[in-house]
Enzyme design. Sequence first.
Site, PDB file in Angstrom:
ATOM      1  N   HIS A 131       0.841  -1.203   0.000  1.00  0.00           N
ATOM      2  CA  HIS A 131       0.000   0.000   0.000  1.00  0.00           C
ATOM      3  C   HIS A 131       0.874   1.249   0.000  1.00  0.00           C
ATOM      4  O   HIS A 131       0.373   2.352   0.196  1.00  0.00           O
ATOM      5  CB  HIS A 131      -0.913   0.029   1.233  1.00  0.00           C
ATOM      6  CG  HIS A 131      -1.679  -1.236   1.435  1.00  0.00           C
ATOM      7  ND1 HIS A 131      -1.250  -2.236   2.282  1.00  0.00           N
ATOM      8  CD2 HIS A 131      -2.840  -1.675   0.878  1.00  0.00           C
ATOM      9  CE1 HIS A 131      -2.119  -3.239   2.247  1.00  0.00           C
ATOM     10  NE2 HIS A 131      -3.090  -2.920   1.399  1.00  0.00           N
ATOM     11  N   ASP A 152       9.786   6.555 -31.184  1.00  0.00           N
ATOM     12  CA  ASP A 152      10.366   6.347 -29.861  1.00  0.00           C
ATOM     13  C   ASP A 152      11.749   6.961 -29.715  1.00  0.00           C
ATOM     14  O   ASP A 152      12.398   6.788 -28.680  1.00  0.00           O
ATOM     15  CB  ASP A 152      10.416   4.853 -29.540  1.00  0.00           C
ATOM     16  CG  ASP A 152      11.031   4.034 -30.668  1.00  0.00           C
ATOM     17  OD1 ASP A 152      11.583   4.638 -31.605  1.00  0.00           O
ATOM     18  OD2 ASP A 152      10.944   2.798 -30.601  1.00  0.00           O
TER      19      ASP A 152
END
Length: 609
Positions: A222, A402
């Site tokens: 978390h 990219d």
Amino acid sequence: MEASKKLVSSVAGCADDTLAGLVACNPGLRLLRGHRVALRTDLAALRGRVALLSGGGSGHEPAHAGYIGKGMLSGVVAGAVFTSPAVGSILAAIRAVTQAGAVGTLLIVKNYTGDRLNFGLALERARAEGADVQMVVVGDDCAFTTQKKAGRRGLCGTVLVHKVAGALAEAGASLDEIVKRVSAVAKAMGTLGLSLSPCSVPGSKPTFQLADDEMELGLGIHGEAGVRRMKVMPADEAVETMLAHMTDPANASHLPLSRGASVVLVVNNLGGLSCLELGIVAGAAVRGLEKRGVRIARALVGSFMTALEMAGVSLTLMLADEELVGLIDAETTAVAWPNLVAGPAVSQRPEVPAPNEGPETAQQAPSTGPGAKWVQLVLERVCSTLLGLQDKLNELDRAAGDGDCGHTHARAARAIQEWVRSRPPPAAPAQLLSALADLLLEKMGGSSGVLYGLFLTAAARPLHNRSDLPTWADAMDAGIEAMQRYGGAAPGDRTMLDSLCAAAQALHALRSPGADLLTVLASAVQSAEAAAEATRHMEAGAGRASYISGDGRRGSTPRVPPMNICGPPELAQSILTRAEGSGGGDWARGEAAGPLGPRPHVKGGCSQP
């Protein structure tokens, strides 16, 4: 700091929406009306067996609902993101499996205060109703060096407990037997996390901050604080640091791991790590355990218990005998459990022997003499030109892709340099172009490597029997035709073909009797440069640039010249410069090529579609 971007329909409803989406896509799952609970569709199959329920806060997907199915969980109770589920929903899930005929219910809970309290209260209420319910709390965190009153946090090892319990329940084990077995399993495993970035609850700011050059060891799922912040290090060093911490006897939460032990390894993506990085970490973990004399009976690699978008990884080790490995291998229909081939993980496996090369791809013998020397000088000049263009090519490529075009061409240039410096290249034109094609296909990578490989392979064919000036014009046409056939582009599509075709048209002058090679080459360079410059205001019709908007913008990036403005023309110029200073025209005229056979006719490939 603003809240992080999330692809959700609503912040308040995201936990319900993700569970509903999983159920919608899996016919083996059903929602429990009025609750954030998912259950097996075939609840009747639980009659006479132990039911298994788990759950916790959302945000750890695929945990826990991804592990519902035959051979794993019977159902899952989900809370809001990083929030324990409601007692009423847990109790409803227990009632549902009990009323379906389960002979007992086991709650598998991660060791967090909210989960223990809510599942514990639901358990007591269910027992008061006469249900046979027990609970196993999993704490597998190896982070803390001293004992904590709250105990070890529940992490990814919980998924292995799901699997072992599920296999036992499917085999008809009793509730007491399952509790005894999985309690022992939970004590014989450990998990440690490592993160490169924080995570953020939808609608909120990141849970913590890490500097660009930092990584954190031992954090929770978390975003709870870890035990150490470190400078970012290579993957193999990071994995070694994790294994050392997990198995250090001075660490109160360590996993005792002796030489000769057998383990199940889980390499878990915490949410935002790329699959490329995950594979690298997995390989490093296997090597690190082998170095310690540990046998890896099974290895699971993927996303098993995440922390939203956290860019990080956790390693779980479970000590496993043959019987326990059999439970891991047992069949399950849970969608998030990997379809493993039963067998150990090892860092070295026998390789499949390389196939025999065909006659046209076998390595050609190197040549000596003035022709080979001229070839080497030209290739060196081309390579130095490409290396000098690396940053410019990257900058141009960033507008439409990219941003690695310069890196790709620099990789090719360095490969060619290494090749020509290690041995004289073939002087025969067909052999030289074929060898260069093989080298670029192997070393360059990307679509550029394939395009150049196509061009050189096709261009080599007309040069097998002749290498006079007209045949070089044919070779150019053959190469371009192959690029068009397989690449799908045409002149006018704002690709390198615009320059190449202009140069090819100029090289057709080589078919005229008495053509002067250097004069024709100079004309070809000028034509290529003009054609490249003309693409500045074209709309791209092929290639990656064709996917960006019509004004050439990607976000706020302004229109820039296409890559081919600094590609074929500058390379052609470098070849011309070297040719003018080296007398290399004799080689291209075929004067050292031996007897000349009939010259094949090659159809040009530069007509407009």
